[in-house]
Design a protein around this motif. Sequence first.
Motif, PDB file in Angstrom:
ATOM      1  N   PHE A 367       0.728  -1.195  -0.002  1.00 17.69           N
ATOM      2  CA  PHE A 367      -0.171   0.047   0.125  1.00 17.69           C
ATOM      3  C   PHE A 367       0.964   1.169   0.072  1.00 17.69           C
ATOM      4  O   PHE A 367       0.346   2.296  -0.286  1.00 17.69           O
ATOM      5  CB  PHE A 367      -0.986  -0.145   1.207  1.00 17.69           C
ATOM      6  CG  PHE A 367      -2.003  -0.815   1.216  1.00 17.69           C
ATOM      7  CD1 PHE A 367      -2.805  -0.881  -0.023  1.00 17.69           C
ATOM      8  CD2 PHE A 367      -2.240  -1.605   2.291  1.00 17.69           C
ATOM      9  CE1 PHE A 367      -3.648  -1.930  -0.087  1.00 17.69           C
ATOM     10  CE2 PHE A 367      -3.398  -2.526   2.172  1.00 17.69           C
ATOM     11  CZ  PHE A 367      -4.345  -2.589   1.035  1.00 17.69           C
ATOM     12  N   SER A 368       2.284   1.198   0.197  1.00 13.71           N
ATOM     13  CA  SER A 368       2.932   2.235   0.476  1.00 13.71           C
ATOM     14  C   SER A 368       3.079   2.952  -0.691  1.00 13.71           C
ATOM     15  O   SER A 368       3.096   2.535  -1.813  1.00 13.71           O
ATOM     16  CB  SER A 368       4.088   1.917   1.108  1.00 13.71           C
ATOM     17  OG  SER A 368       5.246   1.123   0.316  1.00 13.71           O
ATOM     18  N   SER A 369       3.553   4.183  -0.718  1.00 13.29           N
ATOM     19  CA  SER A 369       4.269   5.012  -1.843  1.00 13.29           C
ATOM     20  C   SER A 369       5.748   5.185  -1.820  1.00 13.29           C
ATOM     21  O   SER A 369       6.305   5.650  -0.771  1.00 13.29           O
ATOM     22  CB  SER A 369       3.379   6.474  -1.732  1.00 13.29           C
ATOM     23  OG  SER A 369       1.978   6.382  -1.807  1.00 13.29           O
ATOM     24  N   ASP A 370       6.228   4.922  -2.975  1.00 14.14           N
ATOM     25  CA  ASP A 370       7.750   5.062  -3.158  1.00 14.14           C
ATOM     26  C   ASP A 370       8.468   4.410  -1.938  1.00 14.14           C
ATOM     27  O   ASP A 370       9.737   4.848  -1.559  1.00 14.14           O
ATOM     28  CB  ASP A 370       8.207   6.536  -3.012  1.00 14.14           C
ATOM     29  CG  ASP A 370       7.309   7.287  -4.469  1.00 14.14           C
ATOM     30  OD1 ASP A 370       7.203   6.726  -5.201  1.00 14.14           O
ATOM     31  OD2 ASP A 370       7.004   8.266  -3.906  1.00 14.14           O
ATOM     32  N   GLY A 371       8.224   3.290  -1.552  1.00 15.07           N
ATOM     33  CA  GLY A 371       8.893   2.503  -0.449  1.00 15.07           C
ATOM     34  C   GLY A 371       8.967   2.992   0.688  1.00 15.07           C
ATOM     35  O   GLY A 371       9.968   2.590   1.482  1.00 15.07           O
TER      36      GLY A 371
END
Length: 519
Positions: A367-371
């Motif tokens: 679900f995260s953005s850019d790790g």
Amino acid sequence: MSSPRVLVVDDEADLRELLEITLVKMGLDVDSAENLQQARGFLTRHEYALVLTDMRLPDGLGLELVREVSAACKNTPIAVVTAFGSAENAVVALKAGAFDYVSKPVQLDQLRVLVQSALKVNQAPPPAAPSQGPARSRLRGNSAVIQALRAQIGRLARSMAPIAITGESGSGKELAAREIHAQSSRAERPFIAVNCGAIPEALMEAEFFGYRKGAFTGASDERDGFFQAAHGGTLMLDEVADLPLAMQVKLLRAIQERRVRKIGATAEEPVDVRIISATHQDLARCVEEGKFRQDLFYRLNVIELSLPPLRERLDDLPELTGAILERLGSFGGTPVLGAGVLEALRAYSFPGNVRELENILERALAFSSDGVIDAADLALKGAAPGRAAPPPNQMAASDPLVPAGSAAPAGPHAAPAPAPAPLSTAPAPQAAAAPPAEAPPDAAPLAASPATPALPPPPPLDVLPSNLPDYLAQIERDIILRALAQTQFNRTQAAQLLGISFRQLRYQMQKLNIQEPEA
């Protein structure tokens, strides 16, 4: 270089002579004593690679010598010779610190295996210290409980005594067993882990002991079992409480006699394995309820190693999460934790322990953005330690929106209990809309209170739904549609309004088949 020296203590001259001849043929120097007094004199004058003592001596018990050698000569393994059928004496000796035991009448092949294993104890340290430094422990963390556990494992690894590992599901029982094996003199030999609950009862004997060619229909080749595969190494019996009673009898004999008979064979074959068992159940209670044999319980539970749950070692979270994220990382680099994530994790109870932590981080990474994993990506369910969980229908109805609360910095207890502030901007899914709409002014105090779950009340139900999953999905769908309608289907703004990430909103829209209307 002188040969290793062995001390034999026995009051029977014939047996003492037999042991001397056998050990001398193995290239060892042997000293013999017929009582405790002579044995103590030899121990003050020489250092021994192994002490072999009878349990009953003219001037005392061999158990006294076991305790003395274990306390004063920690690097000297001591084994005992017990009378035939005296399993209780063997268990008592092992608990007192004995390295191993051999039963009378002494089987010379078993004696040779015991001696070779004992000699490896003091030979193990040199090859275990490679030039790149000591191997890293499989049990990560630096909390006091983990340091004590690693120290206990270091002591237990030198013994051949059976070990029963207990702990909650997901606490790392197999890792502890592998750590014991890696630090023992058997590290170069096989480690075989068996899930006893995953083997069909009809196949258990064949899987454990093997079978001869033609022993039954379909036995076209001879096959070794788990005991033969683990010969010289360690056999881990995971979920041992799930063994049926009929198999427990056969396992008891194999452990006690250290011999197994393949299906279809007429003769037994010796096996040299160290037994480590593990279970999340209370074996003592299983014995009381008649589900587990008492004699097998005492055979397996010579030494008990208890693993702490994750909620008792929260100081290890930074190292554990770092190791898990390093393993989950892709070619783009290792994921990192955003602000407030560790605080949210510390406030969680982790009923599934380290296994659940891995699951949470793997899901949050998706679900995260850019790790970068934010607190909103964790989607923690349940209550923090000591907090009463919300009613099931209330918790389930709000599950898709749980990440909203974990992003609100309302103190350490706010992460697992979602704050209502982001939700109050949209009306409640049913008629009771007034109470949630007035939540924003005191949302933070509610979230910070450990006694009151900061969630909007569930909609009133005159009749219980006949299909709970469909009912909850419809409530979730209505809330997401209202948020999208308020933002003219701007998904980024709708996600912010609901307090979840853009990826979470996109995933829920796909799951609930919410389509953007055509212009």
